[in-house]
Design an enzyme around this catalytic site. Structure first.
Site, PDB file in Angstrom:
ATOM      1  N   ASN A  44      41.355  30.177  30.257  1.00  0.00           N
ATOM      2  CA  ASN A  44      40.691  31.111  31.158  1.00  0.00           C
ATOM      3  C   ASN A  44      40.094  32.226  30.306  1.00  0.00           C
ATOM      4  OD1 ASN A  44      40.358  33.462  32.917  1.00  0.00           O
ATOM      5  ND2 ASN A  44      41.357  32.210  34.465  1.00  0.00           N
ATOM      6  N   HIS A  55      37.406  29.583  34.265  1.00  0.00           N
ATOM      7  CA  HIS A  55      38.832  29.293  34.394  1.00  0.00           C
ATOM      8  C   HIS A  55      39.220  28.338  33.264  1.00  0.00           C
ATOM      9  CE1 HIS A  55      39.489  30.370  38.930  1.00  0.00           C
ATOM     10  NE2 HIS A  55      38.992  31.365  38.234  1.00  0.00           N
ATOM     11  N   GLU A  57      40.294  25.232  33.238  1.00  0.00           N
ATOM     12  CA  GLU A  57      39.769  23.873  33.373  1.00  0.00           C
ATOM     13  C   GLU A  57      38.254  23.829  33.185  1.00  0.00           C
ATOM     14  OE1 GLU A  57      43.248  24.352  36.312  1.00  0.00           O
ATOM     15  OE2 GLU A  57      41.612  25.575  35.556  1.00  0.00           O
ATOM     16  N   SER A  82      48.363  24.720  38.545  1.00  0.00           N
ATOM     17  CA  SER A  82      47.683  23.917  39.551  1.00  0.00           C
ATOM     18  C   SER A  82      46.264  24.442  39.765  1.00  0.00           C
ATOM     19  CB  SER A  82      48.476  23.987  40.864  1.00  0.00           C
ATOM     20  OG  SER A  82      47.942  23.106  41.816  1.00  0.00           O
ATOM     21  N   CYS A  84      42.608  25.667  41.042  1.00  0.00           N
ATOM     22  CA  CYS A  84      41.963  26.241  42.225  1.00  0.00           C
ATOM     23  C   CYS A  84      40.935  25.229  42.729  1.00  0.00           C
ATOM     24  CB  CYS A  84      41.292  27.564  41.866  1.00  0.00           C
ATOM     25  SG  CYS A  84      39.812  27.370  40.830  1.00  0.00           S
ATOM     26  N   CYS A  87      38.004  24.524  40.186  1.00  0.00           N
ATOM     27  CA  CYS A  87      38.367  23.622  39.091  1.00  0.00           C
ATOM     28  C   CYS A  87      38.631  22.217  39.600  1.00  0.00           C
ATOM     29  CB  CYS A  87      39.571  24.185  38.349  1.00  0.00           C
ATOM     30  SG  CYS A  87      39.191  25.763  37.532  1.00  0.00           S
ATOM     31  N   ASP A 147      41.417  37.178  39.695  1.00  0.00           N
ATOM     32  CA  ASP A 147      41.150  35.807  39.272  1.00  0.00           C
ATOM     33  C   ASP A 147      41.146  34.829  40.435  1.00  0.00           C
ATOM     34  OD1 ASP A 147      40.637  34.236  36.798  1.00  0.00           O
ATOM     35  OD2 ASP A 147      42.369  33.107  37.494  1.00  0.00           O
TER      36      ASP A 147
END
Length: 152
Positions: A44, A55, A57, A82, A84, A87, A147
Site C-alpha cells: 500500500n 493499495h 494488491e 482481505s 477491498c 482490489c 484508507d
C-alpha cells in the site's frame, strides 16, 4: 490447501507490508506468483505516493506490468489483508483464480463476492499480519479510516 510455498509467498507480502509501515504508510503487502515464480510484489503506497488507489494488491499488479491473460489466469495473489472491493475487482478483471489472504479479522469486505465469481480464497489467519494491522489501527486510526473510506 495451504502449502509451504503459500507460506513463503505470503512472507514476501508481509515483508512488503513492513516496508510500507516503515515508510509511514499502511502495512498491507502483496505478491503475485505464477507457477512458482514471483512476478511482482507491492505494498500500500497511498501515503507515500499521494495516491487514491495504490493499495497493496493494485500496487503489486501494477508493478507486474502488462502480462498476457493466460499468465494472470494461472497466478495466485498473496495479500496480508482481505481485499477491498477495488482490489477484488482488479483481481476478477484479470481472472486471477486464487487469492491467499494473511488475515481477515481486521477487515473483510469482498471474500464472498470473490467466491461467487469462482475465485478460490484461502485465509491463513496469520498472527504477523494481524499484529501489523492492530498496531496501525492503534497508532494511526485516522490513516486506516482514510484508507477504507471512512471517517476517523
Amino acid at each position: 490447501m495451504i502449502t509451504d510455498d503459500d507460506r513463503r509467498f505470503l512472507d514476501l507480502a508481509i515483508e512488503q507490508a513492513r516496508i510500507g509501515w516503515g515508510e509511514g504508510g499502511i502495512p498491507i503487502g502483496a505478491a503475485l506468483v505464477h507457477e512458482g515464480e514471483v512476478l511482482a510484489v507491492g505494498r500500500n503506497r497511498r501515503v507515500q505516493q499521494g495516491s487514491a488507489i495504490r493499495h497493496g494488491e493494485t500496487d503489486c499488479i501494477e508493478t507486474a506490468g502488462r502480462l498476457p491473460a493466460k499468465v494472470y489466469r494461472a497466478s495466485t495473489l498473496y495479500t496480508t489483508l482481505s481485499p477491498c472491493f477495488m482490489c477484488a475487482g482488479t483481481s476478477v478483471l484479470y481472472d486471477i483464480p486464487r487469492i491467499v489472504v494473511g488475515e481477515n479479522q481486521s477487515f473483510q469486505a469482498s471474500e464472498e463476492w470473490l467466491r461467487s465469481r469462482g475465485v478460490v480464497v484461502d485465509v491463513l489467519d496469520d498472527p504477523s499480519c494481524r499484529e501489523l494491522m492492530v498496531t496501525m489501527m492503534r497508532e494511526k486510526p485516522e490513516l486506516w479510516a482514510e484508507d477504507i473510506g471512512e471517517e476517523a
